[in-house]
Structure formats: C-alpha cells, structure tokens
Design an enzyme around this catalytic site. Sequence first.
Site, mmCIF file in Angstrom:
data_model
loop_
_atom_site.group_PDB
_atom_site.id
_atom_site.type_symbol
_atom_site.label_atom_id
_atom_site.label_comp_id
_atom_site.label_asym_id
_atom_site.label_seq_id
_atom_site.Cartn_x
_atom_site.Cartn_y
_atom_site.Cartn_z
ATOM 1 N N ALA A 136 0.828 -1.215 0.000
ATOM 2 C CA ALA A 136 0.000 0.000 0.000
ATOM 3 C C ALA A 136 0.855 1.255 0.000
ATOM 4 O O ALA A 136 0.402 2.321 0.392
ATOM 5 C CB ALA A 136 -0.924 -0.012 1.212
ATOM 6 N N GLY A 137 2.129 1.131 -0.406
ATOM 7 C CA GLY A 137 3.010 2.297 -0.451
ATOM 8 C C GLY A 137 3.582 2.665 0.903
ATOM 9 O O GLY A 137 4.092 3.768 1.083
ATOM 10 N N SER A 185 7.846 -4.008 2.007
ATOM 11 C CA SER A 185 8.919 -4.892 1.517
ATOM 12 C C SER A 185 10.274 -4.418 2.043
ATOM 13 O O SER A 185 11.127 -5.243 2.390
ATOM 14 C CB SER A 185 8.913 -4.966 -0.012
ATOM 15 O OG SER A 185 9.233 -3.718 -0.582
ATOM 16 N N GLU A 224 15.131 -6.015 -1.712
ATOM 17 C CA GLU A 224 14.322 -5.062 -2.477
ATOM 18 C C GLU A 224 14.428 -5.293 -3.986
ATOM 19 O O GLU A 224 13.489 -5.049 -4.734
ATOM 20 C CB GLU A 224 14.751 -3.624 -2.126
ATOM 21 C CG GLU A 224 14.188 -3.133 -0.805
ATOM 22 C CD GLU A 224 12.703 -2.826 -0.928
ATOM 23 O OE1 GLU A 224 11.889 -3.760 -0.744
ATOM 24 O OE2 GLU A 224 12.359 -1.668 -1.228
ATOM 25 N N ASP A 282 13.598 3.462 -0.052
ATOM 26 C CA ASP A 282 12.757 2.758 0.921
ATOM 27 C C ASP A 282 13.610 2.033 1.961
ATOM 28 O O ASP A 282 13.336 2.112 3.162
ATOM 29 C CB ASP A 282 11.853 1.732 0.223
ATOM 30 C CG ASP A 282 10.702 2.381 -0.530
ATOM 31 O OD1 ASP A 282 10.822 3.571 -0.880
ATOM 32 O OD2 ASP A 282 9.689 1.703 -0.772
HETATM 33 O O1 PMV Z 1 3.672 3.671 -3.728
HETATM 34 P P1 PMV Z 1 5.118 3.371 -3.875
HETATM 35 O O2 PMV Z 1 5.811 3.143 -2.573
HETATM 36 O O3 PMV Z 1 5.388 2.278 -4.878
HETATM 37 O O4 PMV Z 1 5.833 4.721 -4.409
HETATM 38 C C1 PMV Z 1 5.936 5.056 -5.749
HETATM 39 C C2 PMV Z 1 6.650 6.382 -5.881
HETATM 40 C C3 PMV Z 1 6.634 6.926 -7.320
HETATM 41 O O5 PMV Z 1 7.217 8.225 -7.258
HETATM 42 C C4 PMV Z 1 5.234 7.048 -7.844
HETATM 43 C C5 PMV Z 1 7.437 6.034 -8.264
HETATM 44 C C6 PMV Z 1 8.925 6.062 -8.049
HETATM 45 O O6 PMV Z 1 9.585 5.151 -8.598
HETATM 46 O O7 PMV Z 1 9.449 6.979 -7.406
#
Ligand code: PMV
Length: 307
Positions: A103-104, A108, A137, A148
């Site tokens: 969910a961002g 992971s 990752e 991350d």
């Molecule tokens: O939702 P996530 O954690 O996958 O974040 C994506 C972040 C983006 O800026 C949309 C893509 C990226 O590679 O930075």
Amino acid sequence: MSLRLHSHATASGKVILVGEHAVVYGQPALAAGLPDGLHLDAAPLPDPAAPSRLTIADWDIDLVLTPESEHPVARATLEVLGFCDGPLTGWTITGRSRLPCRAGCGSSAALSVALARLALGDQAETNETVAAALAGERVFHGNPSGIDNLVATTGGVVRFTKGHPARNIALKAPIPLLVIPTGIPRSTAAQVAKVRARLETMPSVIRPVLSAIGHAADAAIESIESCNFKQLGEIFTVTHELLSSLDVSCAALDALHAEVLAAGALGAKLTGAGGGGCLIAIPPASPAPVVEAVRARGIEPLFVEVR
Ligand code: PMV
C-alpha cells in the site's frame, strides 16, 4: 557463514511525504520512516538442516523457505540472509506489523531491513544494513531507487533526488501523521505510466506541475524545520490537487481527502503511487473527530510520529 540469527529485529516502514511521481522526472522528494514498521522474532528449529519458515500473519504470509520457492517474499528472504552469510535453514521467523502491505508504506523494505538486522544485529553499520536489504528489495522491485530501504533503516525524514546522495532532514519535533489505508490495491508501474502518458500528451502543461511538486517538497522541508505543521498540512493539500491533475488519485482517495479535511485535518494527500494505497493526513491538536470520520467509513487509521 554465521549459524545464528539474532532473536529480535525491527525496521521502519516508509511513506513519501511530498514529491512522488515528480521524483521520477528528477524533482526532489521527501520520504519519512514509520516507526515500529515490522518486528521479527527468530528461534532455532531442532534440526538445523530443516527448511526455515517465515510467518507474518498480519500480511497473510506463511512460507517454507526453500531454494525452489518462487514466492517473491521467500526469494527475497533467502537473498537477504544469503547476502549476510546468515543461516538459510533451521530457523523459524515470526513477524508482526501494524502497517498495511502493498500500500506504499514500505512493507517490503521493512521486511528486507528487519531480516538484515536478524542476521547482522541492530548495531551493524547503516551502510551494511542498507546494502543487505537492497538484495531483498531487488527481488521485489527490480532496480529500486534504494530510498525505501534507507528510510526503513534510519527512520526520520530524508530528501532524495534521482542519482544524488540522500540528505537527512533534522527534526526538532516529531511529525504527527495519520496513515489512512483505502484497502484498494494499485500498481506503481501502471500509475507511473499514467503520468508519462499525460506528460506526453501535454508537456507544456504537465512539466510545470511536476516542477511545482518538486518546489512543494522543498517548501515542506522549511515547514518541518520550523515545526510549522499547519503549513505542512497546506502543502499536503495543494500537492494532492497537483497529483490529481496528473491522474493518479481515485474516487476513494478523493472522498477520504475531503472527509478528513472537513473533520479538521490540517492537510492531507495521497502517498506513493496513488490510485488506491494510502492517504496521509496531519491531524489537528485534537484528532478524535478526524479519527472518527475515518472509522465511520470502516477504516482504521494508523497514528504515527515520525522522529
Ligand atoms: O507507492 P510506492 O511506494 O510504490 O511509491 C511510488 C513512488 C513513485 O514516485 C510514484 C514512483 C517512483 O519510482 O518513485
């Protein structure tokens, strides 16, 4: 090879505070660690040659770890432990988390970092932990930026720009944050592709939006450094609208956004890829009405203090 794992390890989750999507095009972004993202406990099995097992009930994970397993979580786990010269058999690893997964919120990365710490110990150098976690990752995300697993290791707030070293932002006070999951799954790749499509259709309109998001990330640093959370909230709200104009919000995120603002949140925005995933909000001094408004939709928000 070390035959033992440490008995306990933790790692932070992450959210992007400001700058998602624009960061793909070279703009700065701010990521924050979510404390207590994942806890892992490890215990030896009676037979050191028996396959290890990983169970994280909160994320519906229950896996026997064999080299033949194609499950990405099993592959990532063995990659991280292998990178650290840790034991690949003979352990049971049990996790608990209050974060939603996929969910961002950096689930992971939290897993990869906590596994690295089970093998290396939590006194290991940050660089060593980050490098070991990157091995996991890569299984999940191919060629990730590395932000991350950095934030999952260090916590706090980090400013990053593609291709440049990340910079820690000093916090004078913890940042209060509500993380509100929509429960709607999304694909980061599909969301990134939507932005690219819009950029290609009308570059002269979309380029300034991307650069405005980058300016918002730097304005957010000033708000954080001066502990001005009202202003940070406003930056969140403006950035949500900018992200909407890139076609990466969705009806559920927009409804929650309106709901928490009406209930008194100081600001709110989608975080990460959008199209589902989570909303983040700055709660007011008395957050109860915001929490109640979210609960009335059957959603349990997560209160965190970024520090
Ligand atoms: O939702 P996530 O954690 O996958 O974040 C994506 C972040 C983006 O800026 C949309 C893509 C990226 O590679 O930075």
